[in-house]
Write a protein that holds these residues in place. Structure first.
Motif, short mmCIF file in Angstrom:
data_model
loop_
_atom_site.label_atom_id
_atom_site.label_comp_id
_atom_site.label_asym_id
_atom_site.label_seq_id
_atom_site.Cartn_x
_atom_site.Cartn_y
_atom_site.Cartn_z
N ARG A 95 0.83 -1.21 0.00
CA ARG A 95 0.00 0.00 0.00
C ARG A 95 0.86 1.26 0.00
NH1 ARG A 95 -5.63 -0.27 0.85
NH2 ARG A 95 -5.52 1.97 0.47
N PRO A 96 1.49 1.55 -1.14
CA PRO A 96 2.37 2.73 -1.20
C PRO A 96 1.63 4.03 -0.91
CG PRO A 96 1.96 1.83 -3.40
CD PRO A 96 1.43 0.83 -2.42
N ASP A 97 0.31 4.04 -1.01
CA ASP A 97 -0.43 5.25 -0.64
C ASP A 97 -0.42 5.47 0.87
OD1 ASP A 97 -1.99 2.90 -0.49
OD2 ASP A 97 -3.84 4.05 -0.46
N GLY A 98 -0.21 4.39 1.63
CA GLY A 98 -0.18 4.50 3.09
C GLY A 98 1.24 4.54 3.63
N ALA A 99 2.15 3.79 3.00
CA ALA A 99 3.56 3.79 3.40
C ALA A 99 4.36 3.51 2.14
CB ALA A 99 3.81 2.72 4.45
N ASP A 100 5.04 4.56 1.66
CA ASP A 100 5.69 4.48 0.34
C ASP A 100 7.08 3.87 0.44
OD1 ASP A 100 6.72 4.81 -2.16
OD2 ASP A 100 5.92 6.83 -2.44
N PHE A 101 7.23 2.65 -0.07
CA PHE A 101 8.51 1.96 -0.08
C PHE A 101 9.04 1.77 -1.50
CE2 PHE A 101 6.90 0.58 4.06
CZ PHE A 101 8.03 0.73 4.85
N ASN A 102 8.60 2.63 -2.43
CA ASN A 102 9.04 2.48 -3.82
C ASN A 102 10.57 2.45 -3.94
OD1 ASN A 102 7.06 2.27 -6.14
ND2 ASN A 102 6.04 3.80 -4.86
N SER A 103 11.26 3.14 -3.01
CA SER A 103 12.73 3.16 -3.09
C SER A 103 13.33 1.83 -2.63
CB SER A 103 13.28 4.31 -2.24
OG SER A 103 13.02 4.05 -0.87
N VAL A 104 12.57 1.03 -1.93
CA VAL A 104 13.03 -0.30 -1.49
C VAL A 104 12.57 -1.36 -2.49
CG1 VAL A 104 12.96 -2.01 0.37
CG2 VAL A 104 12.87 0.44 0.92
N ARG A 105 11.31 -1.26 -2.86
CA ARG A 105 10.73 -2.20 -3.82
C ARG A 105 9.70 -1.45 -4.65
NH1 ARG A 105 9.26 -7.95 -4.15
NH2 ARG A 105 7.05 -8.25 -4.53
N PRO A 106 9.99 -1.27 -5.93
CA PRO A 106 9.04 -0.53 -6.78
C PRO A 106 7.66 -1.20 -6.74
CG PRO A 106 11.11 -0.90 -7.93
CD PRO A 106 11.17 -1.70 -6.67
N TYR A 107 6.61 -0.38 -6.69
CA TYR A 107 5.26 -0.92 -6.56
C TYR A 107 4.92 -1.82 -7.75
CZ TYR A 107 0.20 -1.15 -5.95
OH TYR A 107 -1.10 -1.60 -5.81
N LYS A 108 5.47 -1.51 -8.94
CA LYS A 108 5.14 -2.37 -10.08
C LYS A 108 5.70 -3.78 -9.90
CE LYS A 108 8.76 -0.92 -13.43
NZ LYS A 108 9.82 -1.64 -12.75
N ASP A 109 6.82 -3.91 -9.19
CA ASP A 109 7.36 -5.24 -8.89
C ASP A 109 6.46 -5.98 -7.90
OD1 ASP A 109 9.40 -4.41 -10.48
OD2 ASP A 109 10.95 -4.34 -8.91
N GLU A 110 5.95 -5.22 -6.95
CA GLU A 110 5.01 -5.78 -5.97
C GLU A 110 3.78 -6.34 -6.69
OE1 GLU A 110 4.73 -6.41 -2.84
OE2 GLU A 110 2.57 -6.36 -2.43
N VAL A 111 3.22 -5.54 -7.61
CA VAL A 111 2.02 -5.98 -8.33
C VAL A 111 2.33 -7.21 -9.18
CG1 VAL A 111 0.36 -5.31 -10.12
CG2 VAL A 111 0.93 -3.70 -8.29
N ALA A 112 3.51 -7.22 -9.81
CA ALA A 112 3.88 -8.38 -10.63
C ALA A 112 4.00 -9.64 -9.75
CB ALA A 112 5.21 -8.11 -11.34
#
Ligand SMILES: [Zn+2]
Length: 466
Positions: A95-112
């Motif tokens: 939930r990058p809208d609640g806690a943004d960890f894109n710098s650790v793991r890009p959200y698109k990788d999470e979704v994949a």
């Protein structure tokens, strides 16, 4: 041998297996729908359906059926979790809208990752005896999830809502197929509902978020239009509403389902009467209220069921102390700095939510068990057993909790399928849980599972996750 020949043999085997009846013999049947039990029972399964349920003395065992010994076992309808989100993994990055960890793991990788692990997630539900789930909101991809579940044996039955209709946008979740869609006018709402109706949505979901910038009344015309249009298409509407006045407005506008508990203040008698009169179903989702805070403040209390049957990759991410300090979102730094404040907030929520649940249950409002699994720290599958613990803390009896997770949950699931799950009864789908110990003595035994039966197929539990 070519693939078609193999397929033909496969289907011939499958149909001959179905031709033979199976009798579960000697167990105690617990039917939470009417609160009755049958000792030394015979449950006859024919294909994907339950053919008969009776005591062995009355019925005997049908000649020629396959015999499955269930002495000292307890047979229940398969559990139903009426609040999950398949577009979320339950891990720290979901939930990058609640806690943004894109710098650790890009959200698109999470979704994949989520998409490539869907069948694993399905199997974990089945391992927990959960044979049906309701996905209460996600991207348009949700309709694909339902299709995949329908063609996967080791999967729960799935009912879905599409994207959430909301007063607020969540850009960080939008990679082209957003799970939350901001709707600004009643006409937009009607148009969006028609899009969902074209996909045969089982439910329409409204995210009724109220804050200083979005008072209850400003979004109310959109709630009204959404519900009117949905009902015109014979689709029921579930509304996320956690404040008493928001929940009241939602039900007055015709919401069929309230998701989450009222957590801001004790509910009043008028509210209870409103839910009773309108036959509104409420899904409390108690477990999710503790899991964001506990994860962020490094005080996560996963149960032994979650540790054993949750996805290990998901669980491994939930230790926030493994993230480099400079990459921690401020929200998590704050939670780590003041862990007691986090626990205090959780306690405050439960001090309101648990008595509210007890009051609704005592009044006879239909409560359907649900977890909000997929949110950070709320583990797909076994989170339901933590939900049971919290329902017990609220004062519900084991039979009431089991009713919430079976017959009542089936009402929320809805449709033709919902009308044929949630009971151990003739004509219902053979979706069953066989327990080693009696969950009426202690709801903790609900996870002491020997065998799960889904659509008439018998799975010894240890065979499911391998
Ligand atoms: Zn939810």
């Amino acid at each position: 041998m070519n693939r078609i020949a193999l397929l033909l043999i496969g289907s011939a085997l499958a149909s001959s297996a179905f031709a033979q009846k199976t009798s579960l013999v000697g167990g105690t049947v617990i039917n939470p729908a009417d609160g009755k039990t049958i000792e030394n029972a015979v449950v006859v399964i024919n294909g994907d359906k339950i053919e008969s349920v009776a005591s062995r003395k009355e019925s005997g065992v049908p000649v020629g059926s396959k015999w499955v010994e269930c002495e000292k076992k307890f047979i229940l309808p398969g559990y139903i979790d009426t609040h999950v989100h398949f577009f979320q993994s339950g891990d720290l990055f979901t939930r990058p809208d609640g806690a943004d960890f894109n710098s650790v793991r890009p959200y698109k990788d999470e979704v994949a990752w989520i998409k490539s692990h869907l069948t694993d997630t399905f199997a974990r539900y089945l391992r927990c005896g959960i044979t049906s789930v309701v996905d209460v909101g996600g991207p348009m991809w949700n309709f694909e999830v339902r299709k995949i579940a329908n063609s996967t044996a080791k999967a729960p039955r799935v009912a879905v809502a599409g994207p959430l209709i909301s007063s607020v946008a969540r850009e960080k979740l939008d990679l082209g197929d957003p799970p939350i869609v901001k709707i600004d006018t009643p006409d937009q709402a009607r148009e969006f509902v028609r899009k969902l109706a074209a996909q045969n949505a089982d439910l329409v979901k409204i995210w009724y978020i109220v804050d200083q910038d979005h008072p209850v009344d400003s979004f109310r015309p959109i709630v009204r239009a959404t519900i009117e249009e949905s009902h015109a298409h014979k689709i029921r509407v579930a509304v996320h509403a956690t404040e008493l006045e928001t929940a009241r407005a939602a039900v007055e506008e015709g919401a069929d389902v309230l998701v989450h508990s009222v957590t801001d203040k004790p509910i009043d008698d008028a509210f209870v009467k409103l839910l009773k009169d309108r036959h509104t179903i409420l899904c409390p989702t108690l477990v999710v209220f503790e899991r964001y805070g506990r994860t962020f403040s490094h005080q996560l209390n996963l149960t032994s069921e979650e540790q054993k049957w949750g996805n290990p990759e998901v669980i491994a991410t939930l230790d926030v102390t493994k993230i480099p300090q400079e990459k921690l979102p401020q929200r998590i730094k704050d939670a780590l700095a003041k862990p007691d404040e986090t626990l205090g907030r959780i306690k405050k929520t439960y001090d309101v939510a648990l008595p509210n649940l007890k009051k609704l249950e005592d009044a006879g409002v239909t409560i359907a068990a649900g977890t909000d699994a997929g949110n950070i720290g709320t583990i797909h599958g076994p989170a339901l057993f933590r939900e049971f613990q919290l329902m017990k803390e609220a004062g519900l009896t084991p039979m009431q909790i089991l009713q919430c997770a079976t017959a009542n949950a089936a009402k929320l699931f809805g449709g033709e399928t919902g009308a044929h799950v949630g009971k151990v009864e003739k004509g219902y789908f053979a979706d069953l849980v066989v327990l080693n110990s009696n969950s009426l003595d202690d709801i903790a035994h609900a996870s002491d599972i020997d065998t799960v039966i889904k659509n008439g197929i018998i799975y010894p539990v240890d065979s499911i996750l391998h």
